[in-house]
Scaffold this active site. Structure first.
Site, PDB file in Angstrom:
ATOM      1  N   LYS A  94      65.292  35.600  30.073  1.00  0.00           N
ATOM      2  CA  LYS A  94      66.145  36.743  30.414  1.00  0.00           C
ATOM      3  C   LYS A  94      67.538  36.175  30.694  1.00  0.00           C
ATOM      4  O   LYS A  94      67.677  35.016  31.068  1.00  0.00           O
ATOM      5  CB  LYS A  94      65.602  37.425  31.677  1.00  0.00           C
ATOM      6  CG  LYS A  94      66.095  38.829  31.886  1.00  0.00           C
ATOM      7  CD  LYS A  94      65.152  39.844  31.275  1.00  0.00           C
ATOM      8  CE  LYS A  94      65.690  41.249  31.443  1.00  0.00           C
ATOM      9  NZ  LYS A  94      64.839  42.257  30.821  1.00  0.00           N
ATOM     10  N   VAL A 195      62.608  61.573  33.071  1.00  0.00           N
ATOM     11  CA  VAL A 195      62.453  61.978  31.669  1.00  0.00           C
ATOM     12  C   VAL A 195      63.661  61.502  30.857  1.00  0.00           C
ATOM     13  O   VAL A 195      64.444  62.291  30.333  1.00  0.00           O
ATOM     14  CB  VAL A 195      62.230  63.506  31.507  1.00  0.00           C
ATOM     15  CG1 VAL A 195      60.768  63.846  31.650  1.00  0.00           C
ATOM     16  CG2 VAL A 195      63.066  64.299  32.504  1.00  0.00           C
ATOM     17  N   VAL A 198      62.079  56.947  27.389  1.00  0.00           N
ATOM     18  CA  VAL A 198      60.627  56.796  27.300  1.00  0.00           C
ATOM     19  C   VAL A 198      59.921  58.042  27.830  1.00  0.00           C
ATOM     20  O   VAL A 198      58.963  58.527  27.231  1.00  0.00           O
ATOM     21  CB  VAL A 198      60.147  55.544  28.086  1.00  0.00           C
ATOM     22  CG1 VAL A 198      58.643  55.383  27.943  1.00  0.00           C
ATOM     23  CG2 VAL A 198      60.854  54.288  27.606  1.00  0.00           C
TER      24      VAL A 198
HETATM   25  P1  NAD Z   1      66.353  55.816  30.789  1.00  0.00           P
HETATM   26  O1  NAD Z   1      67.524  55.351  31.566  1.00  0.00           O
HETATM   27  O2  NAD Z   1      66.544  56.425  29.445  1.00  0.00           O
HETATM   28  O3  NAD Z   1      65.522  56.888  31.655  1.00  0.00           O
HETATM   29  C1  NAD Z   1      65.295  56.773  33.021  1.00  0.00           C
HETATM   30  C2  NAD Z   1      65.355  58.181  33.596  1.00  0.00           C
HETATM   31  O4  NAD Z   1      64.951  58.120  34.948  1.00  0.00           O
HETATM   32  C3  NAD Z   1      66.759  58.772  33.557  1.00  0.00           C
HETATM   33  O5  NAD Z   1      66.732  60.068  32.989  1.00  0.00           O
HETATM   34  C4  NAD Z   1      67.158  58.805  35.035  1.00  0.00           C
HETATM   35  O6  NAD Z   1      68.020  59.883  35.345  1.00  0.00           O
HETATM   36  C5  NAD Z   1      65.818  58.960  35.702  1.00  0.00           C
HETATM   37  N1  NAD Z   1      65.793  58.573  37.116  1.00  0.00           N
HETATM   38  C6  NAD Z   1      66.460  57.583  37.740  1.00  0.00           C
HETATM   39  N2  NAD Z   1      66.147  57.578  39.065  1.00  0.00           N
HETATM   40  C7  NAD Z   1      65.248  58.573  39.257  1.00  0.00           C
HETATM   41  C8  NAD Z   1      64.547  59.063  40.390  1.00  0.00           C
HETATM   42  N3  NAD Z   1      64.681  58.517  41.614  1.00  0.00           N
HETATM   43  N4  NAD Z   1      63.718  60.114  40.221  1.00  0.00           N
HETATM   44  C9  NAD Z   1      63.544  60.681  39.003  1.00  0.00           C
HETATM   45  N5  NAD Z   1      64.198  60.261  37.883  1.00  0.00           N
HETATM   46  C10 NAD Z   1      65.030  59.214  38.015  1.00  0.00           C
HETATM   47  O7  NAD Z   1      65.358  54.574  30.718  1.00  0.00           O
HETATM   48  P2  NAD Z   1      64.136  54.377  29.743  1.00  0.00           P
HETATM   49  O8  NAD Z   1      64.549  53.534  28.609  1.00  0.00           O
HETATM   50  O9  NAD Z   1      63.463  55.677  29.512  1.00  0.00           O
HETATM   51  O10 NAD Z   1      63.182  53.458  30.662  1.00  0.00           O
HETATM   52  C11 NAD Z   1      62.436  54.007  31.723  1.00  0.00           C
HETATM   53  C12 NAD Z   1      61.741  52.890  32.488  1.00  0.00           C
HETATM   54  O11 NAD Z   1      60.864  52.196  31.603  1.00  0.00           O
HETATM   55  C13 NAD Z   1      62.666  51.831  33.059  1.00  0.00           C
HETATM   56  O12 NAD Z   1      62.122  51.348  34.271  1.00  0.00           O
HETATM   57  C14 NAD Z   1      62.639  50.729  32.016  1.00  0.00           C
HETATM   58  O13 NAD Z   1      62.931  49.466  32.569  1.00  0.00           O
HETATM   59  C15 NAD Z   1      61.200  50.809  31.569  1.00  0.00           C
HETATM   60  N6  NAD Z   1      60.972  50.308  30.214  1.00  0.00           N
HETATM   61  C16 NAD Z   1      61.610  50.857  29.152  1.00  0.00           C
HETATM   62  C17 NAD Z   1      61.369  50.386  27.873  1.00  0.00           C
HETATM   63  C18 NAD Z   1      62.041  50.992  26.659  1.00  0.00           C
HETATM   64  O14 NAD Z   1      61.578  50.752  25.536  1.00  0.00           O
HETATM   65  N7  NAD Z   1      63.088  51.787  26.836  1.00  0.00           N
HETATM   66  C19 NAD Z   1      60.471  49.327  27.666  1.00  0.00           C
HETATM   67  C20 NAD Z   1      59.798  48.780  28.777  1.00  0.00           C
HETATM   68  C21 NAD Z   1      60.068  49.276  30.044  1.00  0.00           C
END
Ligand code: NAD
Length: 370
Positions: A94, A195, A198
């Site tokens: 990382k 939402v 992912v």
């Molecule tokens: P994203 O930023 O698109 O979505 C996260 C959502 O969570 C946002 O809409 C945000 O407003 C919301 N959020 C933040 N704080 C919140 C709270 N306290 N209560 C409710 N909603 C809240 O991110 P993503 O790409 O969808 O990833 C989501 C999670 O999955 C992250 O933790 C990320 O590290 C993990 N992840 C993502 C991927 C990927 O392929 N994108 C892969 C592995 C892990």
């Protein structure tokens, strides 16, 4: 020009870099500095027993350098286990760039960072993470081929979120099978926190077999909540109320550490299965508490592996989305094995997942050395 050499200390306390590296068992940590561009970055290579250390670059305004080091060490170690349990020929790494992603970005900084990544000659492969945009990746990629998860217009595999969501979905089904005896999600009450990328794809998968009236969502942004409710007809609650809604399954898809002392006393679910990284505030204590409360916890680093699986197929060449989906589908069986091991050994699910990942690192790592 006179130069003052600063001691490597923070608030009078030594960084103790080697003991931190030893504590997490890191192979190599590279500090990258460039006066002209203002670049300050750390690349942490945790373990390369299974292959090149792969993991994204994060740009964050850390409160101090010790916090940046701590973050990169912790995250790179997490990548080792995530890549291992996904069955990938990748080690864990990382990088962090210290700075405010809204105000301190510039083209030269990312291009210089790309040169640093390149200097490792493929030992570290980078990708996008928090604070890094597609444009930044383009600059990095101008100086190194060791970049993955690139947008499709750059010949990359594009947004990994749909594959991540699919892996979480099959993991949720495997968990349902363990708890309810069959893997249908029909009629299950599901609380989906966050939402975003992912979260929305996961919702679409769940709605293939469940009714929107059984799903409750929350998000940090009200407009996002309104948009999703209008589009899918699901229920919504305020972000702090999500832990209290009646549910069978809690799907954390926002931030980490939402499984903690406070929420575990409120969550009345039988399954936790979501995409967020580092869901357990305390890996040992809260995994034990889930077990004691009769909640089946799907270890995050296993269930959210679809994203890195997708990136892997870009790294090995001839990217094929179908292969990535098929591989992410294997999360179902791996999770089932983890659950069976936990039951047999009377250990929590996080422990059994870690055991499986470590076993693979040891056995396959040895093969490579011969
Ligand atoms: P994203 O930023 O698109 O979505 C996260 C959502 O969570 C946002 O809409 C945000 O407003 C919301 N959020 C933040 N704080 C919140 C709270 N306290 N209560 C409710 N909603 C809240 O991110 P993503 O790409 O969808 O990833 C989501 C999670 O999955 C992250 O933790 C990320 O590290 C993990 N992840 C993502 C991927 C990927 O392929 N994108 C892969 C592995 C892990």
């Amino acid at each position: 020009m006179s130069v003052t050499i600063q001691p490597i200390t923070e608030a009078g306390k030594e960084f103790a870099i080697f003991s931190q590296m030893a504590g997490y068992d890191h192979e190599q940590v590279v500090f990258c500095h460039d006066h002209a561009t203002g670049l300050k970055a750390i690349i942490a290579i945790h373990n390369t027993a299974l292959g090149a250390a792969a993991g994204g670059t994060r740009m964050w305004a850390y409160k101090d350098e010790a916090s940046a080091l701590h973050d990169v060490l912790r995250l790179s170690r997490g990548m080792t286990f995530k890549n291992a349990i996904a069955g990938l020929n990748l080690g864990g790494g990382k990088a962090v760039i210290i700075g405010d992603a809204r105000t301190q970005k510039n083209e030269a900084l990312f291009r210089r960072f790309g040169q640093f990544v390149d200097s490792l000659a493929g030992k570290y492969i980078t990708a996008e993470d928090v604070g890094i945009s597609t444009k930044d990746m383009e600059y990095i990629a101008m100086h190194t081929k060791y970049v993955a998860g690139k947008p499709e217009i750059m010949g990359g595999s594009g947004d990994p979120s749909p594959v991540t969501a699919y892996g979480v979905y099959v993991g949720m089904k495997a968990s349902a099978k363990k708890v309810y005896g069959n893997d249908s999600l029909a009629g299950k009450k599901i609380a989906l926190q966050g939402v975003g990328h992912v979260g929305e794809y996961l919702l679409e998968n769940i709605l293939k077999e469940n009714d929107p009236k059984n799903i409750t969502i929350s998000d940090f942004y009200e407009d996002r909540v309104k948009q999703i409710v209008a589009k899918y007809g699901v229920n919504a609650v305020d972000k702090d109320a999500i832990y209290d809604v009646p549910m069978d399954i809690y799907a954390p898809c926002a931030l980490g550490a939402t499984i903690n002392d406070n929420t575990l006393s409120r969550l009345k679910c039988s399954i936790i299965a979501g995409a967020a990284n580092n869901q357990l505030e305390d890996e040992k204590r809260h995994a034990d508490l889930c077990k004691a409360q009769g909640i089946l916890y799907a270890p995050d680093f296993l269930i959210n592996g679809g994203g890195i699986i997708n990136v892997y197929y870009e790294i090995i060449g001839n990217y094929n989305r179908e292969r990535a989906y098929n591989h992410a589908g294997e999360i179902y069986d791996t999770l089932t094995n983890i659950y069976n091991l936990s039951e047999k050994e009377n250990i929590n699910t996080q422990q059994s997942a870690m055991r499986l990942a470590l076993e693979r690192i040891e056995t396959i790592g040895k093969l490579k050395i011969r």
